[in-house]
Write a protein that holds these residues in place. Structure first.
Motif, mmCIF file in Angstrom:
data_model
loop_
_atom_site.group_PDB
_atom_site.id
_atom_site.type_symbol
_atom_site.label_atom_id
_atom_site.label_comp_id
_atom_site.label_asym_id
_atom_site.label_seq_id
_atom_site.Cartn_x
_atom_site.Cartn_y
_atom_site.Cartn_z
ATOM 1 N N SER A 131 62.312 135.933 -0.734
ATOM 2 C CA SER A 131 62.437 136.519 -1.902
ATOM 3 C C SER A 131 61.657 137.971 -1.465
ATOM 4 O O SER A 131 60.757 138.257 -0.947
ATOM 5 N N TYR A 159 61.287 142.320 -2.613
ATOM 6 C CA TYR A 159 61.230 143.146 -3.549
ATOM 7 C C TYR A 159 61.396 144.648 -3.034
ATOM 8 O O TYR A 159 60.545 145.224 -2.076
ATOM 9 N N CYS A 208 65.591 150.935 -4.829
ATOM 10 C CA CYS A 208 66.035 150.808 -6.024
ATOM 11 C C CYS A 208 64.996 149.710 -7.221
ATOM 12 O O CYS A 208 65.105 149.496 -8.085
ATOM 13 N N GLY A 209 64.007 149.166 -6.197
ATOM 14 C CA GLY A 209 63.018 148.366 -7.162
ATOM 15 C C GLY A 209 63.576 147.437 -7.401
ATOM 16 O O GLY A 209 62.980 146.626 -8.503
ATOM 17 N N SER A 210 64.568 146.327 -6.878
ATOM 18 C CA SER A 210 65.093 145.238 -7.385
ATOM 19 C C SER A 210 64.457 144.209 -6.620
ATOM 20 O O SER A 210 64.038 144.353 -5.457
ATOM 21 N N HIS A 211 64.835 142.999 -7.264
ATOM 22 C CA HIS A 211 64.411 141.777 -6.335
ATOM 23 C C HIS A 211 65.607 141.086 -5.881
ATOM 24 O O HIS A 211 66.794 141.203 -6.496
ATOM 25 N N ASN A 212 65.358 140.743 -4.797
ATOM 26 C CA ASN A 212 66.757 140.327 -3.700
ATOM 27 C C ASN A 212 66.333 139.006 -2.891
ATOM 28 O O ASN A 212 65.104 138.550 -3.155
ATOM 29 N N ARG A 213 67.305 138.532 -2.493
ATOM 30 C CA ARG A 213 66.867 137.143 -1.825
ATOM 31 C C ARG A 213 67.969 137.267 -0.478
ATOM 32 O O ARG A 213 68.946 137.544 -0.724
#
Ligand SMILES: Cc1cc2nc3c(=O)[nH]c(=O)nc-3n(C[C@H](O)[C@H](O)[C@H](O)COP(=O)(O)OP(=O)(O)OC[C@H]3O[C@@H](n4cnc5c(N)ncnc54)[C@H](O)[C@@H]3O)c2cc1C
Length: 297
Positions: free
Chosen positions: A214, A216, A220-225
Motif C-alpha cells: 500500500s 501513498y 498527487c498525494g493519492s493512495h495506491n496499491r
C-alpha cells in the motif's frame, strides 16, 4: 609461516587484505567470518571502479577472487560469528563458538542494512520475507521486484535483477541519491520503473504468496496499491559493531594508539564505503599492527 597472536574479525575485502598483508610478513592470522569470505561484494552488481578489471567485474566474482586469495594465504579461518570482545591484562578475549585470546585485533565487520521501519506488516512472516539485498534472489527470472530506496545500493540491485525481471524502484524524495552512471543506466533500462515521492505504508501477503504494497504519494498525494513477487529494502547501511564487554569501549583510544587494535573498511568508512578503500584500510591496518612493538607471537 609464524603463528600469530593476531585476530581479524570479518573476511570481506578489508579483513582479507589485512590477512594477505600479514602473510607478506610470514604471519598467519586467525580470521573469524560469520558468513562467506568475500563479504558484501556478493550483493554487488558490476563493479567498475576497482582497478585491474578494465571491463568491470561482477561483485560475486570479485568476492570469490578475494576468498581464493584468503584460502591461499594460509590464514586460519574460523567460520564463526564473534559475539563479544573483552580486554584484560593485555589480552583480547574473543567470544565466538568458543573463547580465544589474542594480543592484537583488527575489526573489519563491515555494515548491516538499516531495517525497514515505519511500515505496517500483516504478519511477522511477511516482515521476515523482505530482502535487504540481491544475495538470496540474484538468480530469479521472470519475476516482479519492488525496491525501496534511492541510493547506489537500490539502483545497483535494480540493474542486477533487471536483466531477467521487471523492477519498480520506490523513492520517498523527488531525486535519487545514486551516482550518475547508475542513474543513467536505470534510465536506459526498459525493465525498470522509478516512482518518485512515494512512501510504503503497509506490506501484506496475498493468497498466492505475492507481496501487496500500500503506497501513498506519487506526486498527487493519492493512495495506491501494487503487488510484487519480491520486496527489497535498500534504504541505507550502518556499521556492524561488535559487542564490547564492559570497560573495553573506554580503552579503544589507548589500544588504538599503541597499535593493538585497528578498525578497517566499511565499519569505519562513514559514507565512503567502497572496495578499494576497504582494501587499502586492511593493508594499512596490518602494516600498522606489524610495525607496532611486540608482534612476535
Ligand atoms: C549493492 C552494492 C553494490 C556495491 N557496489 C560497489 C561497487 O561497484 N564498487 C565498490 O567499490 N564497492 C561497491 N560496494 C561496496 C563494497 O561491497 C564494500 O565497500 C566492501 O565490501 C566493504 O568491505 P569490508 O571488508 O569493509 O566489509 P564487508 O564486505 O561488509 O565484509 C565484512 C565481513 O565481516 C563479516 N562479519 C561481520 N560481523 C561479524 C562477526 N561478528 N563475526 C564474524 N564475521 C563478521 C561479514 O559476514 C562480512 O563477510 C557495493 C555494495 C553494495 C551493497
Amino acid at each position: 609461516m609464524k603463528k600469530s597472536d593476531t585476530a581479524i574479525i570479518g573476511a570481506g575485502p578489508a579483513g582479507i587484505s589485512a590477512a594477505l598483508q600479514l602473510a607478506r610478513y610470514e604471519i598467519c592470522p586467525f580470521v573469524y567470518e560469520a558468513d562467506t569470505p568475500g563479504g558484501l561484494l556478493y550483493s554487488a552488481g558490476t563493479v567498475e571502479n576497482y582497478p585491474g578489471f578494465p571491463k568491470g567485474i561482477e561483485g560475486p566474482d570479485l568476492a570469490a577472487l578475494f576468498a581464493a586469495g584468503l584460502e591461499a594465504s594460509e590464514a586460519v579461518v574460523f567460520p564463526e560469528e564473534v559475539l563479544a570482545v573483552d580486554h584484560a591484562a593485555g589480552v583480547f578475549r574473543v567470544q565466538a563458538g568458543s573463547e580465544a585470546d589474542f594480543s592484537r585485533l583488527i575489526i573489519a565487520t563491515g555494515t548491516r542494512p538499516v531495517p525497514l521501519e515505519g511500515v505496517e506488516y500483516d504478519s511477522r512472516e511477511t516482515e521476515d520475507g523482505i530482502d535487504y539485498g540481491v544475495g538470496e534472489i540474484r538468480n530469479i527470472a521472470g519475476r516482479s521486484v519492488a525496491i525501496i530506496g534511492a541510493g547506489d545500493a537500490a539502483f545497483d540491485c535494480a540493474l542486477t535483477l533487471s536483466k531477467k525481471n521487471d523492477i519498480v524502484i520506490m523513492q520517498r524524495g523527488e531525486r535519487p541519491r545514486c551516482n550518475a552512471a547508475l542513474l543513467r543506466r536505470v534510465g536506459e533500462s526498459e525493465r525498470i520503473t522509478v516512482l518518485d515521492i512515494v512512501s510504503v505504508e503497509k506490506i501484506s501477503k496475498e493468497d498466492d504468496g505475492r507481496f501487496a504494497l500500500s503506497l501513498y504519494g506519487g506526486g498527487c498525494g493519492s493512495h495506491n496499491r501494487m503487488t510484487a513477487d519480491h520486496v527489497i529494502a535498500a534504504i541505507g547501511r550502518v556499521p556492524r559493531e561488535i559487542a564490547f564487554l564492559p570497560g573495553l569501549t573506554e580503552m579503544i583510544d589507548e589500544l588504538t594508539a599503541d597499535g593493538r587494535l585497528r578498525f578497517a573498511g566499511d565499519v569505519i568508512s562513514g559514507m565512503y564505503r567502497q572496495t578499494a578503500i576497504a582494501v587499502g584500510d586492511g593493508v594499512r591496518a596490518a602494516m600498522e599492527i606489524y610495525e607496532s612493538k611486540g608482534l612476535d607471537g
